[in-house]
Design a protein around this motif. Structure first.
Motif, PDB file in Angstrom:
ATOM      1  N   LYS A  15      83.312  41.034 -70.390  1.00  0.00           N
ATOM      2  CA  LYS A  15      83.012  39.810 -71.150  1.00  0.00           C
ATOM      3  C   LYS A  15      81.702  39.169 -70.689  1.00  0.00           C
ATOM      4  CE  LYS A  15      87.749  38.706 -72.282  1.00  0.00           C
ATOM      5  NZ  LYS A  15      87.764  39.593 -73.421  1.00  0.00           N
ATOM      6  N   GLN A  16      80.929  39.920 -69.926  1.00  0.00           N
ATOM      7  CA  GLN A  16      79.664  39.349 -69.447  1.00  0.00           C
ATOM      8  C   GLN A  16      78.669  39.189 -70.589  1.00  0.00           C
ATOM      9  OE1 GLN A  16      78.127  41.036 -65.551  1.00  0.00           O
ATOM     10  NE2 GLN A  16      79.548  42.623 -66.207  1.00  0.00           N
ATOM     11  N   MET A  17      77.845  38.170 -70.456  1.00  0.00           N
ATOM     12  CA  MET A  17      76.803  37.935 -71.456  1.00  0.00           C
ATOM     13  C   MET A  17      75.482  37.663 -70.737  1.00  0.00           C
ATOM     14  SD  MET A  17      78.575  35.445 -74.230  1.00  0.00           S
ATOM     15  CE  MET A  17      79.082  34.273 -72.992  1.00  0.00           C
ATOM     16  N   PRO A  18      74.364  37.971 -71.403  1.00  0.00           N
ATOM     17  CA  PRO A  18      73.078  37.677 -70.757  1.00  0.00           C
ATOM     18  C   PRO A  18      72.674  36.214 -70.914  1.00  0.00           C
ATOM     19  CG  PRO A  18      72.704  38.782 -72.846  1.00  0.00           C
ATOM     20  CD  PRO A  18      74.186  38.659 -72.694  1.00  0.00           C
ATOM     21  N   TYR A  19      73.443  35.447 -71.695  1.00  0.00           N
ATOM     22  CA  TYR A  19      73.072  34.060 -71.974  1.00  0.00           C
ATOM     23  C   TYR A  19      73.297  33.157 -70.759  1.00  0.00           C
ATOM     24  CZ  TYR A  19      73.381  35.740 -76.791  1.00  0.00           C
ATOM     25  OH  TYR A  19      73.227  36.444 -77.949  1.00  0.00           O
ATOM     26  N   ARG A  20      72.356  32.244 -70.572  1.00  0.00           N
ATOM     27  CA  ARG A  20      72.459  31.256 -69.484  1.00  0.00           C
ATOM     28  C   ARG A  20      72.258  29.857 -70.069  1.00  0.00           C
ATOM     29  NH1 ARG A  20      74.376  34.853 -67.820  1.00  0.00           N
ATOM     30  NH2 ARG A  20      73.758  36.425 -66.320  1.00  0.00           N
ATOM     31  N   THR A  21      72.613  28.847 -69.257  1.00  0.00           N
ATOM     32  CA  THR A  21      72.346  27.447 -69.671  1.00  0.00           C
ATOM     33  C   THR A  21      71.558  26.768 -68.543  1.00  0.00           C
ATOM     34  OG1 THR A  21      74.412  26.706 -68.669  1.00  0.00           O
ATOM     35  CG2 THR A  21      74.481  27.232 -71.018  1.00  0.00           C
ATOM     36  N   PRO A  22      70.860  25.679 -68.844  1.00  0.00           N
ATOM     37  CA  PRO A  22      70.181  24.940 -67.764  1.00  0.00           C
ATOM     38  C   PRO A  22      71.209  24.424 -66.744  1.00  0.00           C
ATOM     39  CG  PRO A  22      69.488  24.158 -69.931  1.00  0.00           C
ATOM     40  CD  PRO A  22      70.631  25.076 -70.165  1.00  0.00           C
ATOM     41  N   TYR A  25      74.163  21.660 -67.303  1.00  0.00           N
ATOM     42  CA  TYR A  25      74.113  21.395 -68.751  1.00  0.00           C
ATOM     43  C   TYR A  25      75.430  20.840 -69.290  1.00  0.00           C
ATOM     44  CZ  TYR A  25      74.544  22.248 -73.712  1.00  0.00           C
ATOM     45  OH  TYR A  25      74.824  22.094 -75.042  1.00  0.00           O
ATOM     46  N   PHE A  26      76.532  21.465 -68.909  1.00  0.00           N
ATOM     47  CA  PHE A  26      77.812  21.061 -69.509  1.00  0.00           C
ATOM     48  C   PHE A  26      78.240  19.645 -69.101  1.00  0.00           C
ATOM     49  CE2 PHE A  26      78.279  25.716 -70.098  1.00  0.00           C
ATOM     50  CZ  PHE A  26      78.421  25.686 -71.477  1.00  0.00           C
TER      51      PHE A  26
ATOM     52  N   GLN B  18      84.481  21.885 -75.448  1.00  0.00           N
ATOM     53  CA  GLN B  18      83.014  21.889 -75.323  1.00  0.00           C
ATOM     54  C   GLN B  18      82.479  23.277 -74.949  1.00  0.00           C
ATOM     55  OE1 GLN B  18      81.500  20.210 -71.812  1.00  0.00           O
ATOM     56  NE2 GLN B  18      79.424  19.942 -72.583  1.00  0.00           N
ATOM     57  N   TYR B 101      66.690  30.889 -71.954  1.00  0.00           N
ATOM     58  CA  TYR B 101      67.894  30.961 -71.135  1.00  0.00           C
ATOM     59  C   TYR B 101      68.681  32.249 -71.383  1.00  0.00           C
ATOM     60  CZ  TYR B 101      66.747  26.173 -70.109  1.00  0.00           C
ATOM     61  OH  TYR B 101      66.087  25.042 -69.693  1.00  0.00           O
ATOM     62  N   TYR B 132      85.601  38.068 -77.165  1.00  0.00           N
ATOM     63  CA  TYR B 132      85.298  37.073 -76.123  1.00  0.00           C
ATOM     64  C   TYR B 132      86.350  35.968 -76.051  1.00  0.00           C
ATOM     65  CZ  TYR B 132      80.658  39.088 -75.498  1.00  0.00           C
ATOM     66  OH  TYR B 132      79.619  39.937 -75.223  1.00  0.00           O
TER      67      TYR B 132
END
Lengths: 107, 170
Positions: A15-22, A25-26, B18, B101, B132
């Protein structure tokens, strides 16, 4: 029958993704969302309620106005006696004197 | 009292949804900035129509449906229409590489996301919700306004296409 076709092993990715957040952020976003959604729908809710009330009042005024106007127009076709002037009064007297019904009455 | 109840409900829904909604939207729109905007619009819609949610058991389906609709609407606005044209796919794949990002260190993870982006919108949404978010097919069908059978078929076709895409590009 077993297929010989080569298949990708999804476990390699999981379920890994390359997407990141600052960073953080949350936490920041949660507060922004709370401020936004508590303020915005409240405004919309009350404004929608007031739109309904205003529309109903406007409609009621329009109906009342129309009814009053029609009623006034129909009443104004009959000339009230007190509104007759002196000239008209003479005509009315002549008419009354020449009226056959009145002449034949045994007073 | 009503404002207090509303605030409590808002806090509760934001805490609960969220992150899952952000990731669901992010997988569809790719860019973080766009996902942030769509997430805000989603929560505004959720609270504008909160009174329409009669059955609390359908809450998850309902919020995911709003998020999916907002994301697809946003994609339509951005690209005029969502299609599977080669140019469209390559531009989405390019946007993945150009996005700030995104961790470009793992080639396989990038290829996997590119394979998902290359799918038609319905297959992409079904795959993401099943793979997912691990939602059951009946919930997915409700969210995407389709049948359970169509959701299952779309998932298996999507898996097949992703597999082929990765094997062809590795």
């Amino acid at each position: 029958m077993k297929s010989d076709k080569q298949q990708f092993d999804f476990c390699q990715v999981g379920k890994q993704m390359p997407y990141r957040t600052p960073d953080g952020y949350f936490e920041q976003s949660a507060q922004q969302l709370k401020d936004l959604v508590v303020a915005k729908p409240k405004y919309n809710y009350s404004s929608r309620w007031w739109y309904g009330v205003a529309a109903t009042l406007l409609l009621a005024c329009a109906v009342y106005g129309l009814t009053a106007y029609i009623s006034y127009k129909s009443d104004s076709r009959v000339v009230p006696v007190y509104s007759q002037n002196a000239d008209n009064a003479g005509e009315w007297n002549d008419f009354a004197e020449s009226d056959l019904f009145l002449d034949n009455m045994d007073w | 009292m009503q404002i207090f109840r509303r605030k409590t409900k808002a806090d509760e829904l934001i805490e609960r949804y969220q992150q899952p909604l952000y990731w669901h939207i992010r997988r569809l729109v790719v860019s973080h900035d766009d996902a942030q905007d769509v997430l805000q619009d989603t929560f505004v819609q959720i609270f504008l129509h909160l009174s329409e949610l009669r059955n609390a058991d359908l809450e998850r389906v309902w919020v995911y449906r709003i998020a999916t609709n907002e994301a697809l609407q946003w994609l339509r606005k951005k690209h005029e229409f969502v299609s599977l044209d080669t140019d469209e796919v390559s531009s989405l794949a390019d946007s993945l590489m150009a996005e700030e990002y995104v961790d470009t260190g793992d080639a396989l993870l990038l290829l996997f996301q590119q394979a998902i982006i290359s799918l038609p919108t319905m297959q992409q949404a079904v795959f993401n919700l099943r793979y997912y978010d691990e939602l059951p097919y009946d919930d997915i069908a409700e969210i995407l306004n389709t049948t359970q059978g169509a959701a299952k078929t779309n998932y298996h076709i999507a898996k097949e296409k992703i597999s082929n895409y990765i094997l062809n590009h590795q």
